[in-house]
Enzyme design. Structure first.
Site, PDB file in Angstrom:
ATOM      1  N   HIS A  11      55.610 -43.366  13.096  1.00  0.00           N
ATOM      2  CA  HIS A  11      55.454 -42.742  11.878  1.00  0.00           C
ATOM      3  C   HIS A  11      56.682 -41.584  12.007  1.00  0.00           C
ATOM      4  CE1 HIS A  11      51.967 -44.756  10.619  1.00  0.00           C
ATOM      5  NE2 HIS A  11      51.275 -44.420  11.765  1.00  0.00           N
ATOM      6  N   THR A  12      57.079 -41.028  10.887  1.00  0.00           N
ATOM      7  CA  THR A  12      58.013 -39.955  10.632  1.00  0.00           C
ATOM      8  C   THR A  12      57.137 -39.020  10.197  1.00  0.00           C
ATOM      9  OG1 THR A  12      59.719 -41.453  10.228  1.00  0.00           O
ATOM     10  CG2 THR A  12      60.070 -39.113   9.655  1.00  0.00           C
ATOM     11  N   THR A  13      57.379 -37.770  10.844  1.00  0.00           N
ATOM     12  CA  THR A  13      56.822 -36.333  10.554  1.00  0.00           C
ATOM     13  C   THR A  13      57.849 -35.375  10.271  1.00  0.00           C
ATOM     14  OG1 THR A  13      54.909 -36.539  12.118  1.00  0.00           O
ATOM     15  CG2 THR A  13      55.313 -34.535  11.410  1.00  0.00           C
ATOM     16  N   SER A  30      60.819 -38.870  14.157  1.00  0.00           N
ATOM     17  CA  SER A  30      60.353 -40.323  14.022  1.00  0.00           C
ATOM     18  C   SER A  30      60.243 -41.171  15.191  1.00  0.00           C
ATOM     19  CB  SER A  30      61.341 -40.907  13.019  1.00  0.00           C
ATOM     20  OG  SER A  30      60.857 -42.193  12.738  1.00  0.00           O
TER      21      SER A  30
END
Length: 192
Positions: A11-13, A30
């Site tokens: 996931h991307t943060t 990411s």
């Protein structure tokens, strides 16, 4: 679409910070597709951007070995008179740029609060297709706007509700104003 449910490896943060002293930080990290390999001694999973179409405009596997890839990530800090006034960024693959642009236009040029701008419906155009959220968290697009988009040509795909497909802009501005995008379970926190 639910990108997060379709990929449990990565996931991307994004995190945006703006302190009282005027220091700002905007960081996007990411795992994207995540390759499933942890780099020894680092605790970090290596990414796999080989399937990101917008990073390979000449086609997949066309770059010479060792050629660095570009990134669609766009952590952003907006300054005024040399001082940060907004820090923001987003996950969302090739929708990152349009999501950030729309929030900035709504906030800086349209006079909306950061929260209103983040929670508004989004539009994305790519490859002859216009993708639209009919509703945001604050209001919905008018039938006149939707008709106008449809008349612009291309295929119109409509999402009835806010969707993670359109990224997740997390933004903060001076005075403790900001928003974490609900599309990506974002939060905003003021810390003393």
């Amino acid at each position: 679409l639910n990108e997060m449910a379709s990929n449990d490896l990565g996931h991307t943060t994004h995190i945006s910070v703006l302190d009282r002293a005027g220091m700002a930080c905007s960081i996007t990290t990411s795992n994207g597709e995540g390759c499933g390999h942890i780099v020894p001694g680092s605790g970090c999973m290596a990414n796999n951007f080989m399937g990101e179409e917008d990073l390979h405009p000449n086609g997949f596997h066309k770059l010479a070995p060792g050629t660095p890839l570009t990134s669609m990530m766009c952590p952003t800090i907006v300054t005024q008179n040399g001082r940060p006034i907004v820090a923001l960024g987003s996950g969302g693959s090739n929708r990152i740029r349009t999501a950030i642009l729309q929030v900035l236009v709504r906030h800086l040029l349209g006079g909306e609060s950061i929260e209103e701008a983040v929670n508004a419906p989004r539009i994305h155009y790519e490859g002859g297709e216009i993708t639209v959220e009919r509703r945001g968290y604050e209001f919905e697009l008018s039938p006149k706007t939707l008709d106008g988009l449809e008349k612009m040509g291309g295929k119109l795909t409509l999402f009835e509700e806010p969707n993670v497909y359109f990224g997740g802009v997390h933004a903060v501005g001076v005075g403790g104003h900001g928003a974490g995008d609900k599309r990506r379970s974002g939060i905003m926190k003021v810390v003393d």
